[in-house]
Design an enzyme around this catalytic site. Structure first.
Site, PDB file in Angstrom:
ATOM      1  N   ARG A 232       7.625   3.233   2.626  1.00 11.48           N
ATOM      2  CA  ARG A 232       8.625   2.366   3.252  1.00 11.48           C
ATOM      3  C   ARG A 232       9.009   1.279   2.246  1.00 11.48           C
ATOM      4  NH1 ARG A 232       9.548   5.828   6.385  1.00 11.48           N
ATOM      5  NH2 ARG A 232       9.287   5.844   8.630  1.00 11.48           N
ATOM      6  N   GLU A 261      17.398  -0.694   4.629  1.00  6.47           N
ATOM      7  CA  GLU A 261      18.242   0.517   4.623  1.00  6.47           C
ATOM      8  C   GLU A 261      19.349   0.426   5.669  1.00  6.47           C
ATOM      9  OE1 GLU A 261      15.628   3.906   5.057  1.00  6.47           O
ATOM     10  OE2 GLU A 261      14.453   3.309   3.315  1.00  6.47           O
ATOM     11  N   HIS A 279      16.733   7.952   1.147  1.00  7.15           N
ATOM     12  CA  HIS A 279      15.712   8.283   2.157  1.00  7.15           C
ATOM     13  C   HIS A 279      15.850   9.750   2.608  1.00  7.15           C
ATOM     14  CE1 HIS A 279      12.997   6.441   5.496  1.00  7.15           C
ATOM     15  NE2 HIS A 279      12.671   7.710   5.281  1.00  7.15           N
TER      16      HIS A 279
HETATM   17  P1  NAP Z   1      -1.163   8.857   7.110  1.00 14.13           P
HETATM   18  O1  NAP Z   1      -1.711  10.241   7.114  1.00 14.13           O
HETATM   19  O2  NAP Z   1      -1.479   7.954   8.228  1.00 14.13           O
HETATM   20  O3  NAP Z   1      -1.591   8.182   5.732  1.00 14.13           O
HETATM   21  C1  NAP Z   1      -1.440   6.830   5.467  1.00 14.13           C
HETATM   22  C2  NAP Z   1      -2.346   6.469   4.299  1.00 14.13           C
HETATM   23  O4  NAP Z   1      -2.126   5.102   3.970  1.00 14.13           O
HETATM   24  C3  NAP Z   1      -3.824   6.642   4.598  1.00 14.13           C
HETATM   25  O5  NAP Z   1      -4.440   7.227   3.491  1.00 14.13           O
HETATM   26  C4  NAP Z   1      -4.331   5.213   4.795  1.00 14.13           C
HETATM   27  O6  NAP Z   1      -5.677   5.175   4.355  1.00 14.13           O
HETATM   28  C5  NAP Z   1      -3.394   4.443   3.853  1.00 14.13           C
HETATM   29  N1  NAP Z   1      -3.205   3.042   4.244  1.00 14.13           N
HETATM   30  C6  NAP Z   1      -2.715   2.551   5.412  1.00 14.13           C
HETATM   31  N2  NAP Z   1      -2.687   1.210   5.387  1.00 14.13           N
HETATM   32  C7  NAP Z   1      -3.180   0.845   4.191  1.00 14.13           C
HETATM   33  C8  NAP Z   1      -3.411  -0.421   3.570  1.00 14.13           C
HETATM   34  N3  NAP Z   1      -3.132  -1.579   4.185  1.00 14.13           N
HETATM   35  N4  NAP Z   1      -3.932  -0.433   2.328  1.00 14.13           N
HETATM   36  C9  NAP Z   1      -4.244   0.722   1.697  1.00 14.13           C
HETATM   37  N5  NAP Z   1      -4.026   1.953   2.216  1.00 14.13           N
HETATM   38  C10 NAP Z   1      -3.508   2.008   3.456  1.00 14.13           C
HETATM   39  O7  NAP Z   1       0.423   8.903   7.028  1.00 14.13           O
HETATM   40  P2  NAP Z   1       1.361  10.003   6.353  1.00 14.13           P
HETATM   41  O8  NAP Z   1       1.674  11.061   7.351  1.00 14.13           O
HETATM   42  O9  NAP Z   1       0.797  10.403   5.023  1.00 14.13           O
HETATM   43  O10 NAP Z   1       2.707   9.114   6.154  1.00 14.13           O
HETATM   44  C11 NAP Z   1       2.656   7.915   5.437  1.00 14.13           C
HETATM   45  C12 NAP Z   1       3.974   7.151   5.548  1.00 14.13           C
HETATM   46  O11 NAP Z   1       4.968   7.767   4.747  1.00 14.13           O
HETATM   47  C13 NAP Z   1       4.617   7.103   6.938  1.00 14.13           C
HETATM   48  O12 NAP Z   1       4.021   6.127   7.764  1.00 14.13           O
HETATM   49  C14 NAP Z   1       6.066   6.799   6.616  1.00 14.13           C
HETATM   50  O13 NAP Z   1       6.252   5.404   6.602  1.00 14.13           O
HETATM   51  C15 NAP Z   1       6.244   7.358   5.200  1.00 14.13           C
HETATM   52  N6  NAP Z   1       7.138   8.532   5.190  1.00 14.13           N
HETATM   53  C16 NAP Z   1       8.274   8.510   4.428  1.00 14.13           C
HETATM   54  C17 NAP Z   1       9.097   9.630   4.399  1.00 14.13           C
HETATM   55  C18 NAP Z   1      10.357   9.649   3.593  1.00 14.13           C
HETATM   56  O14 NAP Z   1      11.278  10.353   3.968  1.00 14.13           O
HETATM   57  N7  NAP Z   1      10.434   8.935   2.487  1.00 14.13           N
HETATM   58  C19 NAP Z   1       8.778  10.763   5.148  1.00 14.13           C
HETATM   59  C20 NAP Z   1       7.624  10.754   5.877  1.00 14.13           C
HETATM   60  C21 NAP Z   1       6.796   9.637   5.888  1.00 14.13           C
HETATM   61  P3  NAP Z   1      -6.801   4.230   5.003  1.00 14.13           P
HETATM   62  O15 NAP Z   1      -6.590   4.316   6.488  1.00 14.13           O
HETATM   63  O16 NAP Z   1      -8.090   4.811   4.533  1.00 14.13           O
HETATM   64  O17 NAP Z   1      -6.510   2.899   4.451  1.00 14.13           O
HETATM   65  C1  8YV Z   2      12.705  10.527   8.335  1.00 16.09           C
HETATM   66  C2  8YV Z   2      10.495   9.395   7.694  1.00 16.09           C
HETATM   67  O1  8YV Z   2      13.731  10.281   7.431  1.00 16.09           O
HETATM   68  O2  8YV Z   2       9.043  10.667   9.047  1.00 16.09           O
HETATM   69  C3  8YV Z   2       9.298   9.563   8.551  1.00 16.09           C
HETATM   70  O3  8YV Z   2       8.564   8.570   8.707  1.00 16.09           O
HETATM   71  O4  8YV Z   2      10.687   8.393   7.082  1.00 16.09           O
HETATM   72  C4  8YV Z   2      11.456  10.528   7.534  1.00 16.09           C
HETATM   73  O5  8YV Z   2      10.883  11.764   7.722  1.00 16.09           O
HETATM   74  C5  8YV Z   2      12.915   9.622   9.489  1.00 16.09           C
HETATM   75  O6  8YV Z   2      11.813   9.286  10.217  1.00 16.09           O
HETATM   76  C6  8YV Z   2      13.926  10.236  10.440  1.00 16.09           C
HETATM   77  O7  8YV Z   2      14.991   9.439  10.534  1.00 16.09           O
END
Ligand code: NAP
Ligand code: 8YV
Length: 319
Positions: A232, A261, A279
Site C-alpha cells: 500500500r 490513489e 495498481h
Molecule cells: P498477509 O498474508 O497477511 O501478509 C502480511 C505480511 O506482512 C505478514 O508477513 C506480516 O507478518 C507482515 N506484517 C504486517 N504488519 C507488519 C508490521 N507492522 N511490520 C512488519 N511486518 C508486518 O497478506 P498478503 O495476502 O500477503 O497481502 C499483503 C498486502 O498486500 C495486502 O494487505 C494488500 O494491502 C497488499 N496487496 C496489494 C496488491 C496490489 O495490487 N498491489 C494486491 C494484493 C495485496 P507478521 O504478522 O509476522 O508481522
Molecule cells: C485490488 C488489492 O486491486 O487485493 C488487494 O488488496 O490491492 C488488489 O488486488 C483491489 O483490492 C481491488 O480493487
C-alpha cells in the site's frame, strides 16, 4: 409479487461477476457509491450481506440494520471500518490466496523493469531512436543483489519463491520470525534496509505501517538501492521518496501503489528513476474472476450455513 429472497447489497464498482453469481439465489440491490447509500429504508431493512471493493464506512453499515456480512473484493481490507464492523458484530471477508501468484508475478516484472528499464527502452525504440545508436547501458542489474522482503505473508512468500531462480540473496522483516523459511530474518526494518540493496514492501495498511519507509530507510538502501512497493502507498513517505530519488540518495523505485490513489504527484511522474504502475498487481481477467467468485461464495456460504469461507482475523464470528 414482492421478492421475498434475502437481499444482498452490491456496490456498482464491484466486479460484475459478483452480482451475476448472486442473482440466481438472492435479490441483488446494485447501488452507486455516494456519501449516503441511495437506498429505500424498506429495501435497507431486507439486506443481510454486502459486496464491496475498497471503502465501506460506518454510516453505510448503520443504514443497513440487519447487515451480517461485508465481503470485500481484495485481500487488503483497510477501506472497511473494521472497528465499527466488530462493534456491530458484522463479519468481514476478504480474498486471500487467489491472487498470490498474480501479485507476485507483477512484483517480479516491476523489479526487473525498475532495474533494467524495459518499458523505457521500448518507448525509446518506438520513438525511432535505435538507428542513431544503441540504448544506453542501465546503471543497475538484478544480478548479485541482496533483496529484503518487508512482509513475508501469503504474497511475500510467493515473491521469495520466484526470486530464488534469480540467484539473489533473500532476507525478510516481519514482526515475528517465520520458522518455516530459512531466509535471514531481521527484527527491524532499519537493520534489514542497512543490510540489503533492494527492498520489496508487501505489507498491509495498518497504524503500524504508516510511512515506515522514510528517508532513513531510503538512505540505508543507498545510491545503488532499489525500492519496490506493491503493498500500500500508505507505507512509503512519498515526499522523502521524491527527495531521495531526486538527489540520488536512493537509486531507483518501482511502485504499483501510491499514497493518494489515483493521484500520483507530478514530481514523481517526472523522475526518470521511478517506474510507476497504476495498481495493477492482481488485474488480469482470470485472477479478478477468481476474486469475484470468492466474494460471491463467501456471501452464499454465509447466508446458507452461517459460516464464512475467508473471514478476516478481527471478525472470526459465526452466526
Ligand atoms: P498477509 O498474508 O497477511 O501478509 C502480511 C505480511 O506482512 C505478514 O508477513 C506480516 O507478518 C507482515 N506484517 C504486517 N504488519 C507488519 C508490521 N507492522 N511490520 C512488519 N511486518 C508486518 O497478506 P498478503 O495476502 O500477503 O497481502 C499483503 C498486502 O498486500 C495486502 O494487505 C494488500 O494491502 C497488499 N496487496 C496489494 C496488491 C496490489 O495490487 N498491489 C494486491 C494484493 C495485496 P507478521 O504478522 O509476522 O508481522
Ligand atoms: C485490488 C488489492 O486491486 O487485493 C488487494 O488488496 O490491492 C488488489 O488486488 C483491489 O483490492 C481491488 O480493487
Amino acid at each position: 409479487m414482492p421478492d421475498t429472497r434475502p437481499a444482498v447489497l452490491v456496490l456498482s464498482d464491484v466486479h460484475p461477476h459478483v452480482a451475476e453469481a448472486l442473482a440466481e439465489r438472492f435479490e441483488v440491490v446494485l447501488v452507486e457509491r455516494s456519501e449516503r447509500l441511495r437506498i429505500e429504508p424498506a429495501t435497507a431493512e431486507r439486506i443481510r450481506a454486502a459486496a464491496s471493493s475498497g471503502s465501506f464506512n460506518s454510516a453505510w453499515m448503520d443504514q443497513l440494520p440487519h447487515l451480517q456480512l461485508i465481503a470485500n473484493f481484495g485481500v487488503g481490507y483497510d477501506g472497511v471500518d473494521i472497528a465499527h464492523a466488530v462493534a456491530r458484530r458484522v463479519i468481514v471477508t476478504n480474498t486471500p490466496d487467489v491472487l498470490n501468484d498474480e501479485v507476485a508475478d507483477t512484483t517480479i516484472g516491476l523489479l526487473l523493469n525498475t532495474v533494467r528499464q524495459f518499458a523505457k527502452a521500448e518507448q525509446w525504440l518506438r520513438a525511432g531512436n535505435w538507428a542513431g545508436g544503441p540504448y544506453p547501458l542501465t546503471p543497475f542489474s538484478l544480478t548479485g543483489r541482496h533483496v529484503g522482503i518487508f512482509g513475508l505473508g501469503r504474497i511475500g512468500k510467493e515473491i521469495a519463491n520466484r526470486l530464488q531462480p534469480f540467484k539473489v540473496k533473500i532476507s525478510y522483516h516481519t514482526r515475528t520470525r517465520h520458522p518455516d523459511v530459512d531466509y535471514d530474518y531481521y527484527p527491524t526494518l532499519k537493520d534489514m534496509a542497512s543490510a540489503v540493496d533492494t527492498l520489496i514492501a508487501i505489507v498491509p495498511k495498518t497504524a503500524a505501517t504508516h510511512k515506515v519507509i522514510d528517508a532513513e530507510i531510503m538512505r540505508a538502501l543507498g545510491p545503488q538501492g532499489v525500492l519496490i512497493n506493491v503493498g500500500r502507498g500508505w507505507s512509503v513517505d512519498e515526499d522523502d521518496l521524491i527527495a531521495t530519488l531526486g538527489d540520488g540518495t536512493l537509486g531507483a523505485a518501482g511502485l504499483d501503489v501510491f499514497y493518494d490513489e489515483p493521484h500520483v504527484p507530478q514530481v514523481l511522474l517526472a523522475l526518470p528513476n521511478a517506474t510507476l504502475l497504476p495498481h495493477i498487481g492482481s488485474s488480469t481477467v482470470p485472477t479478478r474472476h477468481a476474486m469475484a467468485d470468492l466474494v460471491a461464495n463467501n456471501i452464499i456460504r454465509w447466508l446458507d450455513s452461517g459460516h464464512a469461507i475467508t473471514p478476516v482475523p478481527e471478525t472470526p464470528l459465526k452466526r
